[in-house]
Design a protein around this motif. Structure first.
Motif, PDB file in Angstrom:
ATOM      1  N   MET A   1      -4.314 -12.070   8.212  1.00  0.00           N
ATOM      2  CA  MET A   1      -2.987 -12.245   8.840  1.00  0.00           C
ATOM      3  C   MET A   1      -2.682 -10.961   9.702  1.00  0.00           C
ATOM      4  N   GLY A   2      -2.508 -11.206  10.999  1.00  0.00           N
ATOM      5  CA  GLY A   2      -2.308  -9.914  11.711  1.00  0.00           C
ATOM      6  C   GLY A   2      -3.247  -9.038  11.752  1.00  0.00           C
TER       7      GLY A   2
ATOM      8  N   ARG B   1      -1.907 -11.012   1.254  1.00  0.00           N
ATOM      9  CA  ARG B   1      -1.481 -10.639   2.471  1.00  0.00           C
ATOM     10  C   ARG B   1      -0.137 -11.258   2.614  1.00  0.00           C
ATOM     11  N   CYS B   2       1.099 -10.834   3.322  1.00  0.00           N
ATOM     12  CA  CYS B   2       2.155 -11.404   3.348  1.00  0.00           C
ATOM     13  C   CYS B   2       2.808 -11.197   4.557  1.00  0.00           C
ATOM     14  N   LYS B   3       3.712 -12.084   4.792  1.00  0.00           N
ATOM     15  CA  LYS B   3       4.383 -11.954   6.486  1.00  0.00           C
ATOM     16  C   LYS B   3       5.680 -12.447   6.086  1.00  0.00           C
TER      17      LYS B   3
ATOM     18  N   HIS C   1       8.406  -9.752  13.122  1.00  0.00           N
ATOM     19  CA  HIS C   1       7.427 -10.010  12.272  1.00  0.00           C
ATOM     20  C   HIS C   1       7.110  -8.558  11.308  1.00  0.00           C
ATOM     21  N   TYR C   2       7.008  -8.760  10.172  1.00  0.00           N
ATOM     22  CA  TYR C   2       6.465  -7.759   9.237  1.00  0.00           C
ATOM     23  C   TYR C   2       5.276  -8.299   8.520  1.00  0.00           C
ATOM     24  N   LEU C   3       4.195  -7.693   8.478  1.00  0.00           N
ATOM     25  CA  LEU C   3       2.800  -7.945   7.762  1.00  0.00           C
ATOM     26  C   LEU C   3       2.558  -6.921   6.891  1.00  0.00           C
TER      27      LEU C   3
ATOM     28  N   TYR D   1      -2.449  -2.031   7.335  1.00  0.00           N
ATOM     29  CA  TYR D   1      -1.200  -2.530   7.238  1.00  0.00           C
ATOM     30  C   TYR D   1      -0.426  -1.337   6.747  1.00  0.00           C
TER      31      TYR D   1
END
Length: 314
Positions: A1-2, A122-124, A112-114, A96
């Motif tokens: 993610m990202g 992974r978190c978003k 957005h915050y990743l 990150y």
């Protein structure tokens, strides 16, 4: 993610990757990317004109300025920023935490915050503000095992009123070429009949180094099948069929991508069963840091034609 690209010297690139990265190669990815290779071949049409400037202010901070003129989407100026702290480097392509923001002249904001708390997670978080009012948020998390990925997404969760949308996904690598997955979607809202609704779908993918055959079927009557083939270093083709049994609608699409990096040229084209013909051509104006993009959409039954152009700097 990202994913965020990070440069490395030749010695680091030639070095043997750590065991954690070798293990990551066996991971099937996320379920939402089941048809991604086929989708990436199809052109993304844009009506109107766009001028985009990307500027890197430092190694960790980048800003963008976008001016859009269009009849089918909001026109005007948008400002965007990207900040990569790079305190946790998971791989040469992943660093990150990442913070991304985008705002227009009316104050409509999307942020957005990743982050990656560990090598496997992974978190978003996504937040939206429109017309000065809180529009909604989305929280998601992924856990990547050696041969599986599980994901949980919550959209506009309201525990007090008992409303919101929850999506649970699981994708398992069965063999080197076969991946199987399932998705469960649950929505709760007073506007829905009975106050809630749920949907269950199953997906499968058979893939190799230069091809991918994927299919998804849902108990709601929706079916999606796609096939992607890399014919050569310059040519990729893809085709998909999307069916909704309840609506009695079926749309088939065939597309291709021609990439000529030596000429700085990229072309994507597609035609569907409704006789919509799309095409996008991108040309790098070397040695200037500019990319010119021209796209067109022709609907034969309606006899309508739309065109778009974009100039990207940086």
């Amino acid at each position: 993610m990202g994913n965020v690209n990070a440069s490395e010297n030749g010695a680091a690139a030639a070095a043997t990757p750590p065991p954690s990265l070798i293990q990551e190669d066996k991971n099937p990815g996320s379920l939402e990317d089941m048809h991604k290779k086929c989708k990436d071949v199809f052109p993304m049409f844009m009506e109107g004109y766009k001028f985009l400037v990307n500027k890197g202010l430092s190694q960790h901070f980048q800003v963008s300025h976008t001016l859009t003129l269009s009849n089918s989407m909001p026109s005007g100026y948008r400002f965007g920023s990207t900040y990569v702290h790079a305190s946790r480097v998971m791989s040469p392509q992943e660093s990150y935490p990442i913070m991304v923001g985008d705002i227009d002249m009316s104050g409509n904001l999307q942020a957005h915050y990743l982050d990656a708390p560990s090598q496997n997670t992974r978190c978003k978080m996504i937040a939206q503000i429109q017309q000065g009012k809180w529009q909604g948020c989305q929280l998601s998390g992924d856990y990547k095992g050696s041969d599986f990925t599980s994901s949980l997404t919550l959209a506009n969760p309201d525990l007090i009123n008992g409303t919101g949308v929850g999506v649970l996904q699981y994708l398992q690598r069965v063999t080197n070429k076969i991946d199987l997955g399932t998705e469960f979607v649950y929505q709760s809202s007073p506007q829905l009949p009975g106050g809630h609704i749920a949907a269950l779908s199953f997906s499968g993918r058979y893939s190799g180094p230069d091809y991918s055959l994927a299919s998804t079927i849902s108990n709601s009557g929706a079916m999606h099948a796609s096939f992607w083939q890399k014919c050569s270093d310059d040519l990729q083709v893809g085709t998909e069929i999307e069916t909704n049994i309840k609506m009695q609608e079926t749309v088939g699409t065939v597309g291709y991508q021609v990439d000529l990096p030596r000429a700085g040229l990229l072309f994507r084209g597609a035609v569907d069963s409704n006789w919509n013909v799309k095409g996008v051509i991108e040309k790098k104006l070397q040695p200037l840091p500019l990319t010119l993009s021209l796209c067109g959409l022709l609907n034969h039954p309606k006899g309508s034609f739309q065109m778009g152009a974009a100039l990207i700097m940086g």
